[in-house]
Design an enzyme around this catalytic site. Structure first.
Site, PDB file in Angstrom:
ATOM      1  N   LYS A 260       0.921  -1.265   0.060  1.00 17.42           N
ATOM      2  CA  LYS A 260      -0.255  -0.176  -0.233  1.00 17.42           C
ATOM      3  C   LYS A 260       0.967   1.211   0.045  1.00 17.42           C
ATOM      4  CE  LYS A 260      -4.229  -2.058   2.222  1.00 17.42           C
ATOM      5  NZ  LYS A 260      -4.932  -2.062   3.476  1.00 17.42           N
ATOM      6  N   ARG A 261       2.007   1.050   0.555  1.00 17.98           N
ATOM      7  CA  ARG A 261       2.940   2.227   0.477  1.00 17.98           C
ATOM      8  C   ARG A 261       3.149   2.714  -0.722  1.00 17.98           C
ATOM      9  NH1 ARG A 261       5.069  -0.907   4.683  1.00 17.98           N
ATOM     10  NH2 ARG A 261       6.654  -1.573   3.339  1.00 17.98           N
TER      11      ARG A 261
END
Length: 490
Positions: A260-261
């Site tokens: 997700k980063r």
């Protein structure tokens, strides 16, 4: 008669659809449709704590927008439902099949307390990584029948564990990885049914896939280590195993697992960043697979025809944002005008609030962008003329400088004040005649004119297009400012 191909996408409703999950759904869909088979949607919501409100709607919407329409699912009963695991729990399906394994000696009730299980924890080091695991010692396998019945009658909490042999090996076959054999001692007696009556992921998968007639199971290769557990369950039931297709890991540009980063790990992230559905599907298909002819642009129908799951690569697939942006630009160019404008309009409105022809502004950008947000910055000059340096008027190739530009703009201003037709055709016809009459080169005239009306060296569209959109009054006002700026510079 050959068995009808049936695949499934079985997501957990835990939020946005990760790119890897979308690829799983896509590959499962393509395998089924390539053979004229069935693609099923099953919602795996047995892990109640991880559920996210609205996630099922996200799953449905994503599949619909990407064209991965299911033949059977929660809203399309094909006779093997329910297609939501929590509903299957209520129907008693998993308990029924867990008890069948108990009857066959392939599973057993376990009444061990948390405290006892904590005492079984071991610290192991695997590939340099230290982790704690619980290796169950089969204590409850040997409980007398009377004690088991007494515990059940008293309502004592229990789980149901698989009875895995400590000796020997288990072999499973994957299309990409071939035969893989593991020692049974590594498998442990995994829990099949938890104390709350819900099945574990592994158990529910096997039961549901068998009962729904799934012939091919597509999943990420992080599940390779779980595959022997599935195999042991199929053998315990006496069922035929499906064809396993374990897809390669998807990494970022730094060869780390896409997370997700990264900011673009989910389908919705990509849509919000201005990518079109068809480009996303096309690109995701190439994350681990490529056709023999090395083509790169495919419609979903073309993917159905060409996709061969035997050609999936085992090596990790790198998510290359540069390539996705290029692919997206090709899809944007091919969008029908109305569909393109629908997507482009919000970005145009971020930059332009004046009552100008926004469609014409959007059209200028169609072949110049990779994602829709690319539209906004280059068109801000339509809203307001930026403060620019008179040095922009100097262009050696166009053989123009501040003096020549001033001369041309002074000559053009009264003529353009008299011109009534500020349509694209009218401006082109008039300025072409002026260029011929003046004996100047085209670029020598249009360069200073474009700088004056835009204040930029690079613009979407030339002087004709910009002046048509700005209209007569605003175009003349900007040319007058250009003359003032040049006069001040000389």
């Amino acid at each position: 008669m050959l068995q009808r191909i049936r695949t499934r996408y079985a997501p957990s409703p835990t939020g946005r659809m990760h790119v890897g999950n979308l690829r799983t759904a896509l590959y499962a869909y393509l395998i089924a449709k390539h053979e004229g088979g069935d693609f099923l949607l099953r919602i795996e919501d047995t892990d109640q704590e991880r559920q996210v409100e609205g996630a099922v709607e996200i799953i449905n919407r994503t599949l619909e927008k990407t064209g991965l329409l299911w033949d059977e699912g929660p809203d399309k009963d094909g006779g093997v439902g329910p297609y939501i695991q929590s509903e299957r729990v209520k129907a008693g399906i998993y308990m029924e099949y867990a008890k069948k394994l108990i009857e066959k000696g392939e599973a057993y009730y376990c009444f061990c307390s948390k405290e006892r299980l904590e005492g079984l924890r071991q610290t192991l080091t695997v590939d340099g990584e230290t982790k704690e695991i619980t290796v169950y010692d089969k204590h409850c396998l040997h409980l007398p029948k009377e004690e088991i019945e007494a515990n059940l009658a008293a309502g004592k909490p229990f789980v149901i564990r698989q009875n895995t042999p400590n000796e020997g090996t288990t072999t499973f076959t994957d299309v990409l990885y071939g035969d893989i054999t593991v020692p049974n001692a590594e498998l442990d007696d995994m829990i099949l049914l938890k104390s709350d009556g819900f099945p574990t992921y592994n158990f529910a998968n096997v039961v549901d896939d068998h009962l729904m007639g799934i012939t091919h199971v597509v999943r990420g290769n992080e599940y390779l280590s779980s595959a022997p557990k599935y195999t042991r369950l199929y053998h315990a039931f006496g069922w035929e195993e499906p064809v396993y297709v374990h897809c390669p890991l998807i990494t970022d540009e730094h060869k780390k697992k896409l997370s997700k980063r990264s900011g673009h790990s989910s389908y919705e992230d990509l849509v919000e960043q201005g990518f079109v559905d068809e480009a996303i599907v096309n690109y995701v298909a190439l994350l681990g697979w490529s056709p023999e002819d090395n083509e790169e642009i495919f419609s979903l129908e073309e993917l159905i025809r060409k996709f061969d799951y035997h050609k999936i690569n085992k090596s990790p697939a790198v998510f290359d944002m540069t390539k996705l942006r290029w692919l997206n630009s090709e899809y944007i160019k091919r969008l029908p005008d109305e569909k393109y404008y629908e997507r482009a309009l919000p970005e145009v409105r971020k930059a332009v609030s004046k009552p100008l022809d926004l469609k014409k502004i959007a059209d200028l950008m169609k072949t110049r962008i990779e994602v829709f947000p690319d539209i906004t910055e280059p068109i801000r000059f339509f809203e307001e003329l930026p403060d620019y340096d008179a040095a922009l008027y100097t262009h050696k190739k166009m053989k123009t400088d501040t003096a020549v530009s001033l001369e041309i703009l002074r000559d053009l201003l009264p003529r353009l004040e008299q011109l009534e037709d500020y349509s694209l055709e009218g401006l082109k016809e008039y300025l072409t005649a002026y260029i011929t009459e003046s004996g100047r080169k085209t670029g020598q005239v249009l360069w200073p004119l474009r700088i004056a009306v835009s204040g930029l060296a690079n613009t979407p569209g030339g002087a004709y297009e910009i002046m048509e959109i700005l209209g007569k009054e605003e175009s003349l006002a900007r040319i007058r400012k250009g003359i003032e700026k040049l006069e001040a510079a000389l």
